[in-house]
Enzyme design. Structure first.
Site, PDB file in Angstrom:
ATOM      1  N   SER A 129       0.834  -1.212   0.000  1.00 37.55           N
ATOM      2  CA  SER A 129       0.000   0.000   0.000  1.00 37.55           C
ATOM      3  C   SER A 129       0.867   1.260   0.000  1.00 37.55           C
ATOM      4  O   SER A 129       2.011   1.232   0.438  1.00 37.55           O
ATOM      5  CB  SER A 129      -0.901   0.021   1.238  1.00 37.55           C
ATOM      6  OG  SER A 129      -1.676  -1.144   1.306  1.00 37.55           O
TER       7      SER A 129
HETATM    8  N1  SAH Z   1      -0.255  -4.982   4.077  1.00 39.36           N
HETATM    9  C1  SAH Z   1       0.438  -5.288   2.838  1.00 39.36           C
HETATM   10  C2  SAH Z   1      -0.391  -5.013   1.618  1.00 39.36           C
HETATM   11  C3  SAH Z   1      -1.360  -6.080   1.441  1.00 39.36           C
HETATM   12  S1  SAH Z   1      -2.201  -6.183  -0.088  1.00 39.36           S
HETATM   13  C4  SAH Z   1       1.760  -4.576   2.760  1.00 39.36           C
HETATM   14  O1  SAH Z   1       2.061  -3.742   3.607  1.00 39.36           O
HETATM   15  O2  SAH Z   1       2.526  -4.919   1.847  1.00 39.36           O
HETATM   16  C5  SAH Z   1      -3.398  -7.377   0.449  1.00 39.36           C
HETATM   17  C6  SAH Z   1      -2.830  -8.763   0.732  1.00 39.36           C
HETATM   18  O3  SAH Z   1      -3.904  -9.585   1.179  1.00 39.36           O
HETATM   19  C7  SAH Z   1      -2.225  -9.492  -0.463  1.00 39.36           C
HETATM   20  O4  SAH Z   1      -0.922  -9.881  -0.150  1.00 39.36           O
HETATM   21  C8  SAH Z   1      -3.131 -10.704  -0.664  1.00 39.36           C
HETATM   22  O5  SAH Z   1      -2.433 -11.857  -1.103  1.00 39.36           O
HETATM   23  C9  SAH Z   1      -3.682 -10.906   0.731  1.00 39.36           C
HETATM   24  N2  SAH Z   1      -4.949 -11.626   0.826  1.00 39.36           N
HETATM   25  C10 SAH Z   1      -5.988 -11.668  -0.054  1.00 39.36           C
HETATM   26  N3  SAH Z   1      -6.987 -12.408   0.447  1.00 39.36           N
HETATM   27  C11 SAH Z   1      -6.585 -12.828   1.680  1.00 39.36           C
HETATM   28  C12 SAH Z   1      -7.195 -13.620   2.701  1.00 39.36           C
HETATM   29  N4  SAH Z   1      -8.424 -14.138   2.576  1.00 39.36           N
HETATM   30  N5  SAH Z   1      -6.486 -13.841   3.834  1.00 39.36           N
HETATM   31  C13 SAH Z   1      -5.238 -13.345   3.996  1.00 39.36           C
HETATM   32  N6  SAH Z   1      -4.611 -12.593   3.053  1.00 39.36           N
HETATM   33  C14 SAH Z   1      -5.284 -12.335   1.925  1.00 39.36           C
END
Ligand code: SAH
Length: 217
Positions: A65
């Protein structure tokens, strides 16, 4: 030129230009983001852009993000240190590091095994000891470690899932993007005395959380 010095200058510029000047007030958030090496959380080909205020690809079609959004979400959690925090969507692990740097004990769940394994290695190499990485469907929360003082969703949800909210302590806070696939609202939901108080912080656009209580793929 000392490369560490250059990264730290880039970080300082990001913190003052993209965070402080745009309204982030929590001094602990600003301090945390001025020490964490964001360049280590992005792939080598994007390192030069690590301190731009933009999301960047991290593989598996996911993104880290943008710094302002990380700061805004962290500030919205109103951390004082010592909280038990559940993060859904570890991704690169950058937001996880910010939460740990703020003094929280963090349980972070990631659906992608590739991203989870990479984040585990990086967070360990940076010396964080108060982080538990779990590979699972985070939309269900983590009943085995609940309740949590804070829950942060870093991907979008069609609705604030009841199962997640039921894992908050009394006085606990949920922050996350809720809405439709393309466009959401960043909401803060405070649980107190069997009631949920919901507040909209801003409009936003996040990658989806795919899972049982999230989006179906
Ligand atoms: N917080 C992260 C950005 C995350 S983007 C950072 O600082 O880099 C959202 C993330 O959620 C992605 O990596 C995706 O793979 C994950 N994701 C999607 N669905 C999910 C679920 N049901 N449970 C856990 N993670 C999930």
């Amino acid at each position: 030129m000392d490369i560490d010095w250059e990264w730290s200058q880039a970080r300082e510029t990001m913190v003052s230009r993209d965070l402080r000047d745009r309204g982030i007030r929590d001094a602990d958030v600003l301090t945390a983001m001025s020490v964490i090496p964001r360049q280590r959380f992005v792939p080598p080909e994007y390192q030069a852009d690590a301190y731009a205020d933009a999301p960047l690809p991290i593989g598996d079609e996911q993104t880290i993000s943008q710094p302002f959004m990380v700061a805004l979400m962290t500030e919205a959690l109103q951390l004082k240190g010592g909280e038990r925090v559940l993060e859904i969507g570890t991704g690169s692990g950058y937001q996880t590091a910010v939460l740990a740097e703020m003094g929280a004990e963090v349980w972070t769940i990631e659906r992608s095994s590739t991203l989870s394994a990479r984040a585990v290695r990086l967070l360990e190499s940076l010396g964080y000891e108060s982080i538990h990485c779990i590979e699972s469907d985070g939309t269900l929360g983590l009943p085995s470690a609940a309740p949590f003082d804070r829950i942060l969703a870093t991907g979008s949800l069609p609705d604030a899932p009841k199962r997640l909210l039921s894992q908050l302590t009394d006085g606990g806070i949920f922050v996350g993007p809720v809405g439709d696939w393309h466009c959401q609202e960043l909401v803060r939901i405070v649980y107190h005395a069997n009631q949920f108080e919901r507040e909209v912080l801003c409009a936003c656009r996040f990658v989806p959380l795919i899972g049982e209580d999230g989006w179906q793929y």
